[in-house]
Each structure stands twice: as structure tokens, then as C-alpha cells.
Design an enzyme around this catalytic site. Structure first.
Site, PDB file in Angstrom:
ATOM      1  CG  ASN A  88      33.065  43.933  28.908  1.00  0.00           C
ATOM      2  OD1 ASN A  88      32.898  42.723  28.843  1.00  0.00           O
ATOM      3  ND2 ASN A  88      33.787  44.608  28.029  1.00  0.00           N
ATOM      4  CG  ASP A 146      33.211  49.476  31.444  1.00  0.00           C
ATOM      5  OD1 ASP A 146      33.410  48.316  31.021  1.00  0.00           O
ATOM      6  OD2 ASP A 146      32.858  50.420  30.720  1.00  0.00           O
ATOM      7  N   GLY A 203      29.164  46.063  23.034  1.00  0.00           N
ATOM      8  CA  GLY A 203      27.845  45.652  22.558  1.00  0.00           C
ATOM      9  C   GLY A 203      26.739  46.283  23.379  1.00  0.00           C
ATOM     10  CG  ASN A 211      29.136  50.626  26.467  1.00  0.00           C
ATOM     11  OD1 ASN A 211      28.573  50.290  27.501  1.00  0.00           O
ATOM     12  ND2 ASN A 211      30.448  50.806  26.386  1.00  0.00           N
ATOM     13  CG  ASN A 250      39.589  53.872  16.951  1.00  0.00           C
ATOM     14  OD1 ASN A 250      40.452  53.208  16.374  1.00  0.00           O
ATOM     15  ND2 ASN A 250      39.366  53.777  18.246  1.00  0.00           N
ATOM     16  CG  LEU A 253      38.958  60.918  11.717  1.00  0.00           C
ATOM     17  CD1 LEU A 253      38.929  61.986  10.625  1.00  0.00           C
ATOM     18  CD2 LEU A 253      40.135  59.976  11.509  1.00  0.00           C
ATOM     19  CE  LYS A 309      42.875  63.729  14.200  1.00  0.00           C
ATOM     20  NZ  LYS A 309      43.823  62.906  13.468  1.00  0.00           N
ATOM     21  N   GLY A 310      36.758  64.705  14.368  1.00  0.00           N
ATOM     22  CA  GLY A 310      35.503  64.399  13.671  1.00  0.00           C
ATOM     23  C   GLY A 310      35.495  63.014  13.058  1.00  0.00           C
ATOM     24  CG  ASP A 369      30.898  51.658  22.523  1.00  0.00           C
ATOM     25  OD1 ASP A 369      31.338  51.059  21.520  1.00  0.00           O
ATOM     26  OD2 ASP A 369      31.341  51.470  23.671  1.00  0.00           O
TER      27      ASP A 369
HETATM   28  O1  RIB Z   1      34.001  51.116  24.119  1.00  0.00           O
HETATM   29  C1  RIB Z   1      34.077  51.210  25.521  1.00  0.00           C
HETATM   30  C2  RIB Z   1      33.962  49.859  26.140  1.00  0.00           C
HETATM   31  O2  RIB Z   1      35.083  49.074  25.770  1.00  0.00           O
HETATM   32  C3  RIB Z   1      33.953  49.862  27.643  1.00  0.00           C
HETATM   33  O3  RIB Z   1      32.674  50.024  28.182  1.00  0.00           O
HETATM   34  C4  RIB Z   1      34.615  48.534  27.983  1.00  0.00           C
HETATM   35  O4  RIB Z   1      33.757  47.620  28.575  1.00  0.00           O
HETATM   36  C5  RIB Z   1      35.210  48.013  26.688  1.00  0.00           C
HETATM   37  O5  RIB Z   1      34.471  46.984  26.188  1.00  0.00           O
END
Ligand code: RIB
Length: 303
Positions: free
Chosen positions: A13, A15, A43, A45, A186, A219, A222-223, A250
Site C-alpha cells: 500500500n 500510506d 505484506g 512492511n 494483536n 500486547l 505490555k509486550g 509488522d
Molecule cells: O500494519 C501497518 C500497515 O497497515 C500500514 O502500512 C497500512 O498500509 C496498513 O496496511
């Protein structure tokens, strides 16, 4: 040491990051502090996080034939991700994520799938050879669900370990869950996957009971928590002042997979992942904030 081959099947994407004093509530109009464009997509990232950390990473994904697509494709290449499996879509524009980031570093994200919605089973079949000698396959849920289901089958046939990040969360079939090497939601994704009452561990146990080998719940500050046949174990986050939490998950997943492919055990890989995520949230942007090996070493040297 020969590097483990990693295939990422997922979204790419652009952003659009809008800095705001606070996240607007429904019906509220506020003024932005700035608007900036960064490479993103869960993906891409994760692929770039691993490439920067020295991984042998192959991406299967799709961008539009537009200026954003060119920049996103170049980002992957410049960071060392192999792009043979990335295709250009004639009809759909590149995926776009609209991200508000508040002064406190919180975010919320709206994604327009665009070309990501055309990562289909036929595209996976065109690049099936990429899975032949792969050790790990990473997926998220910003591409069509049937593509994920099909890729799970391909990986199972070829003995590739699957790491699935169910983001954004949507119901997961038994066919997907059964035998996953790692499922990594998460806390809010866990709640969406297991709606209703129940503690973190009760909900985790439900998912783990579907045949997942290792469940890791991230988390935030919180880890993280690991549930597997050895039981339940919590790991602290590396303390940091957050600037932008975009791509925290990511980078954690990227760090985790690189740790594993460098033969760390799962617990050591989680600790490495926590460090990579902490560095990421201390900077703006998704791909722009992902550390390379030198940044990780500099961070450790500064401690
Ligand atoms: O996890 C973050 C990502 O979520 C961003 O970069 C955005 O593109 C969305 O896919």
C-alpha cells in the site's frame, strides 16, 4: 550459514499519513498538522523489515500501474526484497491506506485494497515454484481470503511453515488454522476472532485449540504472550517513547521470523522481535521506520 528462504504473500500500500493532534471522533472536523506519503501495506512492511535485517525474502503481491505502484515496487527492490512475484495490475490502482497519527503516537487506519484485491489463486499458481525450497511463508489478511486458503494448502504440501498475521481480523476457517506454525494476532484481533466474554488466556486457548502450533498475541506496550505445548509465557516490551506505532506489529513479525531463520529458539526470537518493534515505533512511517541490522546494533550499543 545458508539463509532460510522466506516468501511473503500480501499487500502493498501507499500510506497517506495524516498527523493530527488527536484521533477525531465521529462527526468531528479537525485540522491536520501534516500529510506525508510512505511505503506501507502489511505484506510489504513485513517483507522489507526482514530484508533490512538480512533475510532472503521473496514477495508475491500486486501494485497498480501508477506512480504509487512504481514507488512501492522500487521500495521493495531497493531494500533487497525479491520482486519476481510482484505483478502490475492494469485495472486497479495501487492499494492505499489512510492513517491518522496522533500526538501520542496512536493511529487508526482505513485501507482501500485496490490492486491487492486482485492477488488471486492464479497469481499464486504462477509463482508456486517460489515455495519449493522456502522455510517460511508469511501472510496477513489484506488480500482475498481464498488466496490465503489456497496458499495454506500449497505450503502444507511443500512443507513450508506458515506464519499468519490475521490483520485486519476476519473469521478463520479450520482449514486455515489447522497446522499453522505461528498465528500472531494483536489483542483487538484476538477479540474479533473470539468474540464474547473471556480473558486473554481463555480466548487464546480457544484459538490454540484449533490446531495452531504456536499462538503469539502482541500486547503493545505490555509486550507479548506465547501459548504453545510448553504452556503460557509473557514477554515484556522494550520500553520506548512512541512516535508512531504504525507497522509495530509488522516489524515484530519480521524480527521474529528473522530470529527464527537465524536459528534462535522461539523465546529468543520473540525478544529480538520486541527490540525491532521498539525501534520501529520510535520513528514516523511504516517502511520508513523499519530498522536495518546496523540500526539494531547501534540501538543495543547505546543501551
Ligand atoms: O500494519 C501497518 C500497515 O497497515 C500500514 O502500512 C497500512 O498500509 C496498513 O496496511
Amino acid at each position: 550459514m545458508k539463509l532460510a528462504k522466506i516468501v511473503v504473500v500480501g499487500s502493498i500500500n501507499m500510506d497517506v499519513v495524516i498527523r493530527v493532534p488527536h484521533i477525531p471522533i465521529e462527526g468531528e472536523t479537525i485540522m491536520a498538522r501534516s500529510v506525508q506519503y510512505y511505503g506501507g501495506g502489511k505484506g510489504a512492511n513485513q517483507a522489507i523489515a526482514m530484508s533490512r535485517l538480512g533475510g532472503d525474502v521473496h514477495m508475491i503481491g500486486r501494485v497498480g500501474k501508477d506512480a504509487h505502484g512504481q514507488r512501492l515496487y522500487d521500495n521493495l527492490l531497493e531494500n533487497g526484497t525479491k520482486t519476481a512475484g510482484v505483478e502490475w495490475d492494469e485495472d486497479q490502482p495501487s492499494g492505499t491506506a489512510y492513517i491518522y497519527v496522533s500526538d501520542r503516537g496512536e493511529n487508526n487506519i482505513v485501507v482501500f485494497s485496490g490492486a491487492n484485491s486482485k492477488v488471486d489463486v492464479a497469481q499464486i499458481s504462477r509463482y508456486e515454484h517460489l515455495f519449493d525450497d522456502a522455510e517460511y511463508c508469511l501472510m496477513q489478511m489484506e488480500i482475498p481470503r481464498e488466496t490465503i486458503e489456497h496458499t495454506v494448502q500449497v505450503c502444507k504440501q511443500k512443507g513450508v511453515k506458515i506464519i499468519l498475521n490475521p490483520a485486519p481480523a476476519q473469521p478463520l476457517s479450520e482449514q486455515i488454522l489447522e497446522g499453522l506454525y505461528i498465528l500472531i494476532p494483536n489483542e483487538s484481533e484476538l477479540d474479533l476472532l473470539c468474540p464474547g466474554p473471556g480473558s486473554l488466556e481463555e480466548k487464546s486457548a480457544k484459538l490454540y485449540g484449533s490446531g495452531v502450533q504456536n499462538l503469539i498475541v502482541t500486547l503493545g506496550a505490555k509486550g507479548s504472550m506465547l501459548m504453545n505445548e510448553a504452556g503460557v509465557k509473557y514477554f515484556p516490551a522494550v520500553p520506548v517513547k512512541p512516535v508512531d506505532t504504525t507497522a509495530a506489529g509488522d516489524s515484530f513479525i519480521g524480527g521474529l521470523t528473522i530470529g527464527l531463520s537465524n536459528k534462535m529458539d522461539l523465546e529468543a526470537a520473540i525478544q529480538y522481535a520486541s527490540l525491532v518493534a521498539a525501534i520501529t515505533v520510535s520513528k514516523m512511517g511504516a517502511q520508513a521506520s523499519l530498522p536495518d541490522l546496523a540500526a539494531v546494533e547501534a540501538y543495543l550499543a547505546g543501551k
